[in-house]
Scaffold this active site. Structure first.
Site, PDB file in Angstrom:
ATOM      1  CD  GLU A   1      -5.578  -2.320   0.972  1.00  0.00           C
ATOM      2  OE1 GLU A   1      -4.996  -1.765   1.918  1.00  0.00           O
ATOM      3  OE2 GLU A   1      -5.928  -1.687  -0.063  1.00  0.00           O
TER       4      GLU A   1
ATOM      5  CE  LYS B   1     -19.591  14.975  13.296  1.00  0.00           C
ATOM      6  NZ  LYS B   1     -19.615  13.719  14.080  1.00  0.00           N
TER       7      LYS B   1
ATOM      8  CD1 TRP C   1     -21.102  13.238   8.586  1.00  0.00           C
ATOM      9  CD2 TRP C   1     -18.939  13.769   8.685  1.00  0.00           C
ATOM     10  NE1 TRP C   1     -20.559  12.533   9.623  1.00  0.00           N
ATOM     11  CE2 TRP C   1     -19.215  12.823   9.711  1.00  0.00           C
ATOM     12  CE3 TRP C   1     -17.634  14.242   8.564  1.00  0.00           C
ATOM     13  CZ2 TRP C   1     -18.254  12.354  10.580  1.00  0.00           C
ATOM     14  CZ3 TRP C   1     -16.660  13.772   9.436  1.00  0.00           C
ATOM     15  CH2 TRP C   1     -16.971  12.843  10.434  1.00  0.00           C
TER      16      TRP C   1
ATOM     17  CB  THR D   1      -0.910   0.018   1.232  1.00  0.00           C
ATOM     18  OG1 THR D   1      -0.099   0.084   2.417  1.00  0.00           O
ATOM     19  CG2 THR D   1      -1.778  -1.219   1.284  1.00  0.00           C
TER      20      THR D   1
END
Length: 547
Positions: free
Chosen positions: A332, A441, A446, A185
């Site tokens: 992944e 936030k 949000w 990753t």
């Protein structure tokens, strides 16, 4: 009662390679070298050289399960390793050539790589890595042959090794659950983590990606993978091409718009795959020279790695007649999880509705299952309720290699937590609102940084934009927009805010705009927002500014 099928037939890279050699041996493999010369080969030649590479590696002591690393650009010799290393039972480990030497050293040691195949042009990077690692053999790819640059002490020349090796190497019988490849990753937080792919995972991923509502690849296609072969196996296209018999065109290190357009024209490319950064540059080049490039063979451009700006998708379609196919995925997931193929329900819809759909992340490809989880549990598929996307499927990682650090990414019932905050529509279409760490936030509500970024990049003066959260004494967080203007263009914060105003609630609009020369990126081209947050950490806005 059990079915009477050949259940012991193993789904392996070897099966893909045998098909390519038997049916598509004469199909072309084209590769641009560092010196800009173009090499032409075929599947038959590449697979013959792959057997020689396997024999050479075996003579150096490589055995089943050993890791063989590559530090290479996209080219034909790199492809030989793709088709040889997994077939001999070893594990292909592609190294990200854009990482810092210290990070590469950590990855090489963590993987316990036995051999590294490195391009001569990347030896300066390897020389900084080598003193820190335990690699036993270094093989150098010299495009100008064994009489090129001096080899490091003890290193082998790639072509000399292959010339001395037999071309009759007998590949062993493999179990489809054996490891075939390894990718790390990008490590934007913490150490990079290793994903270890099985043969079965890669074969099933290849088949699903090649389907009609996947990328729809076929023998007549000519595929240009601009996405690096170290970036999640070039999104699987090296294996998709071999399975379907499509020709491959490798760009080498030449990823500028002019070089890519030249290849697309001369090689009659039908599909090209890359990240939004690449296609933004290409769009600008096409806009600057309308009608100059004959791209009539092109079926479309494949975009992934980051959310594509709708303005880019619209620009290609409306000004140049080029459709973009948007795919979402992660390392992944091997890596493709969903593709925004326009669904049947929109086939007769206005062109604008189809283009709007292409900017979403689309529906999961076969055998990838999805759900999203909010603070109170799984969320409904209503196109508006947000939750973290969770996935499972036969090519989704079940754990990380030799690491407990990522255990929290997997749920108790076996799903992978992606970190992407999404809404799922009733038809299963995924729409990413943000990465969980990048959501803003403000006052308990949000704000999606991705939505603001895409809207800003629709302004005619804006080349790129990244939106981050900055501290606010009253509202907890507020959005700050870092903006790169197009050459020669001008825009003021008030103009940009006015551009956003019709599209968003007033409390979404950034109070602060920072004009920057460039937006920092990760090694695979994504915005590195952590660097922006660090740079503008003290950029709090006055509390009274938020209305």
């Amino acid at each position: 009662m059990r079915g009477l099928m050949m259940d012991d037939y193993q789904l392996t890279i070897d099966a893909i390679a045998r098909r390519a050699e038997t049916l598509f041996g004469r199909r072309a493999i084209v590769s641009r070298r560092c010196d800009r010369q173009v090499e032409r080969s075929t599947y038959a030649e590449v697979l013959t050289r792959g057997r020689r590479l396997a024999a050479a590696l075996h003579a150096l002591g490589v055995r089943r399960g050993d890791r063989v690393a590559t530090l290479c650009w996209n080219h034909r010799r790199h492809y030989e390793a793709y088709l040889a290393v997994p077939r001999m039972g070893a594990v292909l480990h592609t190294l990200n050539l854009r990482l810092h030497a210290d990070e590469l050293a950590y990855i090489v040691n963590h993987a316990d790589d036995r051999v590294v195949i490195v391009d001569a042009s990347l030896l300066p990077l390897w020389h900084r890595v080598a003193p820190q690692v335990r690699v036993q053999h270094v093989i150098v790819v010299q495009e100008d042959g064994p009489n090129g640059s001096p080899l490091p002490e003890g290193a082998h020349d790639y072509d000399t090794l292959l010339d001395a090796a037999p071309d009759s190497f007998a590949f062993p019988a493999l179990d489809e659950h054996d490891a075939a490849a390894m990718c790390y990753t990008s490590g934007t937080t913490g150490r990079p983590k290793a994903v270890l792919y099985s043969h079965r995972a890669l074969v099933l991923h290849t088949m699903a990606g090649a389907m009609g509502d996947g990328f729809g690849c076929r023998e007549s296609d000519v595929i240009l993978p601009v996405v690096p072969m170290f970036h999640a196996n070039a999104w699987g296209f090296p294996y998709t091409a071999a399975l379907t018999g499509a020709s491959l065109v490798f760009p080498g290190p030449h990823l500028d718009p002019a070089s890519l357009l030249e290849l697309m024209v001369t090689e009659r490319v039908t599909w090209a795959a890359g990240v939004p950064t690449i296609w933004l540059g290409l769009l600008a080049a096409l806009d600057a020279a309308p009608g100059r490039y004959d791209l009539s063979a092109l079926r479309g451009l494949i975009v992934g790695g980051a959310a594509p700006p709708p303005a880019m998708i619209n620009g290609f379609a409306q000004r140049h007649g080029i459709d973009m196919c948007h795919g979402w995925g992660m390392t992944e997931l091997s890596p493709v999880g969903s593709i925004a193929a326009v669904p049947h329900t929109l086939h007769d819809a206005p062109r604008e509705a189809q283009l709007a759909y292409r900017a979403k992340q689309g529906r999961p490809i076969p055998f990838v299952e999805i759900r999203a989880r909010g603070e109170d549990g799984l969320v409904p598929w209503d196109g508006s309720t947000l939750g973290e996307l969770e996935v499972r499927g036969p090519w989704v990682a079940a754990s990380y290699y030799e690491s407990d650090e990522g255990a929290s990414r997997f749920t108790d019932d076996g799903w992978f937590r992606t970190g992407d905050v999404v809404a799922i529509w009733p038809d299963g279409t995924i729409e990413v609102a943000d990465r969980s760490k990048d959501l803003i936030k403000s006052g308990g509500e949000w704000i999606s940084s991705v939505a603001l970024e895409n809207a800003l990049m629709g302004h005619p003066a804006v080349a790129e934009a990244a939106v981050i959260a900055v501290p606010d004494p009253r509202w907890q967080e507020r959005p700050l927009a870092a903006v790169v203007l197009k050459p020669g263009a001008t825009a003021t914060p008030d103009e940009l805010r006015a551009h956003l105003a019709p599209q968003f609630a007033s409390w979404w609009l950034p109070e602060r705009f920072e004009f920057v020369d460039a937006i920092p990126r990760t090694s695979v081209g994504k915005f590195l927002k952590s660097a922006l947050r660090e740079r503008f950490a003290d950029s709090a806005v006055p509390a009274a500014a938020h209305v």
